[in-house]
Motif scaffolding. Sequence first.
Motif, short mmCIF file in Angstrom:
data_model
loop_
_atom_site.label_atom_id
_atom_site.label_comp_id
_atom_site.label_asym_id
_atom_site.label_seq_id
_atom_site.Cartn_x
_atom_site.Cartn_y
_atom_site.Cartn_z
N PRO A 1 40.42 20.95 47.34
CA PRO A 1 41.49 20.58 48.29
C PRO A 1 41.69 21.61 49.41
O PRO A 1 42.17 21.26 50.49
CB PRO A 1 42.74 20.46 47.41
CG PRO A 1 42.37 20.95 46.06
CD PRO A 1 40.88 21.00 45.94
N ASN A 2 41.31 22.88 49.16
CA ASN A 2 41.46 23.90 50.22
C ASN A 2 40.61 23.56 51.44
O ASN A 2 40.88 24.05 52.54
CB ASN A 2 41.05 25.28 49.70
CG ASN A 2 42.05 25.84 48.69
OD1 ASN A 2 43.18 25.36 48.62
ND2 ASN A 2 41.64 26.82 47.92
N GLY A 3 39.57 22.76 51.25
CA GLY A 3 38.70 22.37 52.35
C GLY A 3 39.41 21.57 53.43
O GLY A 3 38.92 21.43 54.54
N ALA A 4 40.60 21.07 53.12
CA ALA A 4 41.36 20.29 54.11
C ALA A 4 41.95 21.20 55.19
O ALA A 4 42.44 20.71 56.20
CB ALA A 4 42.47 19.50 53.42
N ARG A 5 41.92 22.53 54.93
CA ARG A 5 42.46 23.46 55.93
C ARG A 5 41.29 24.10 56.68
O ARG A 5 40.54 24.90 56.11
CB ARG A 5 43.27 24.56 55.24
CG ARG A 5 44.56 24.00 54.63
CD ARG A 5 45.47 25.11 54.20
NE ARG A 5 44.96 25.74 52.99
CZ ARG A 5 45.70 26.08 51.96
NH1 ARG A 5 46.98 25.85 51.98
NH2 ARG A 5 45.16 26.64 50.91
N PRO A 6 41.13 23.78 57.98
CA PRO A 6 39.95 24.26 58.71
C PRO A 6 39.78 25.79 58.67
O PRO A 6 38.67 26.28 58.56
CB PRO A 6 40.20 23.77 60.14
CG PRO A 6 41.09 22.58 59.99
CD PRO A 6 41.95 22.86 58.79
N HIS A 7 40.88 26.55 58.74
CA HIS A 7 40.77 28.01 58.72
C HIS A 7 41.39 28.62 57.48
O HIS A 7 42.12 29.60 57.53
CB HIS A 7 41.36 28.62 60.01
CG HIS A 7 40.36 28.65 61.12
ND1 HIS A 7 40.54 29.39 62.26
CD2 HIS A 7 39.17 28.05 61.25
CE1 HIS A 7 39.49 29.23 63.06
NE2 HIS A 7 38.64 28.41 62.47
N HIS A 8 41.06 28.03 56.34
CA HIS A 8 41.52 28.55 55.04
C HIS A 8 40.98 29.96 54.82
O HIS A 8 39.87 30.28 55.22
CB HIS A 8 40.98 27.61 53.96
CG HIS A 8 41.22 28.09 52.57
ND1 HIS A 8 42.45 28.04 51.98
CD2 HIS A 8 40.37 28.64 51.66
CE1 HIS A 8 42.35 28.54 50.75
NE2 HIS A 8 41.10 28.91 50.54
N ARG A 9 41.76 30.80 54.15
CA ARG A 9 41.27 32.14 53.78
C ARG A 9 40.84 32.10 52.33
O ARG A 9 41.51 31.49 51.48
CB ARG A 9 42.38 33.17 53.95
CG ARG A 9 42.84 33.30 55.36
CD ARG A 9 43.95 34.30 55.47
NE ARG A 9 43.41 35.64 55.65
CZ ARG A 9 44.12 36.64 56.19
NH1 ARG A 9 45.36 36.45 56.55
NH2 ARG A 9 43.58 37.82 56.35
N ALA A 10 39.73 32.77 52.02
CA ALA A 10 39.21 32.76 50.65
C ALA A 10 40.26 33.31 49.67
O ALA A 10 40.92 34.30 49.95
CB ALA A 10 37.93 33.58 50.58
#
Length: 373
Positions: free
Chosen positions: A205-214
């Motif tokens: 689901p984190n992939g839905a945020r274009p600039h997600h931080r690891a």
Amino acid sequence: MPPPPDALATRLAAARNGTRTAELDALLVTNPVNLRYLTGVAASAGMALVTADGVVVVADQRYLRQFEEAAGDLVQVVVAAVPVGQSYEHTIAAVVGSRQVRTLGIEADHLTVARLAGLRREAALAGCELCETSGFIERFRAIKDPWELSRLREAGGRLAEVAACILPEVSEGRTEREVSWKVELALHGAGFERPAFETIVASGPNGARPHHRATDRRIAAGELVVVDFGGVLDGYAVDMTRTVAVGRVPAGQRVWLGAVAEAQQAAIDAAAPGVLPSVIDGAARAALARHGLAEAFVHGTGHGLGLDVHERPMIGPRGDHDGPIAPGMVFTVEPGVYVAGQGGVRIEDDVVVTTSGVERLTGAPSDAEAHEL
Ligand code: ZN
Ligand code: ZN
């Protein structure tokens, strides 16, 4: 490896001619990246006064020697020191006064309010009027010279190799942060001087945020993982994204992978000299719309690459104010799909537009498909 003196001389001549065309007596360059472009010196402080006849670089003791060494190879470039305890504004005003500069262009996008106030005060005393400019040097930077292209081609090839060695490491049980460390180690091993930005690893689901931080989230089977990474070589940034399917992902999400690959190819096919950035962006958007995914593509299709990782040309619906694409422009093509609560896909490659078409800098599409699936 610094830029060769003939490349710098060409850039400086273009800047001086531009100042004349804009009917300015001088342009004050305060953006450190623009200063690096003109002098080859990477410094956190320093300014350059570009006039029709020459360039005065103003620097303090921290970088004075580097600028003096660089200027030694260049004609019509002199270096002036900011005396200890004195301000840049005051030193600039003294140079402006001695050269009878009446109209001084400033980089409106790169001045703080405090520095602008100081410059206004000092310039007024020197009888000089400040004129706001925007994108003055950046527009020259958008067209890469042969030396810059050689660096970007080399960097793109190395980044594709980094992708080939790290993508098999994206596997069930690893955390996002572990993957990002591996990417950064591989960038170091490939000879990049540093990552171009904080590596993005966005799983499930984190992939839905274009600039997600690891994060410490562990990758699970059946998830898509977006990995976006870049490196800097000789000052020039390259940038790449792959989306890895770990195990069997739901059928609906597999559709996203195909749709985004199709959108990327459509945008690359649309890119050519003379084409407006919005047309390239529109090609990617239309391909996603055919899959019912128009609403899921929430950012522009790409951005220029160079001394900055995001620079002109901007490839988006509103990217046309700088005019059409020209030979020598280098930019990313990175459509994506983002669905809240589920995940996302992005595929990003770097291209250069030449007189005869478009060349990929980060590997062939067949490589990309092998890593995605
Ligand atoms: Zn990227
Ligand atoms: Zn990018």
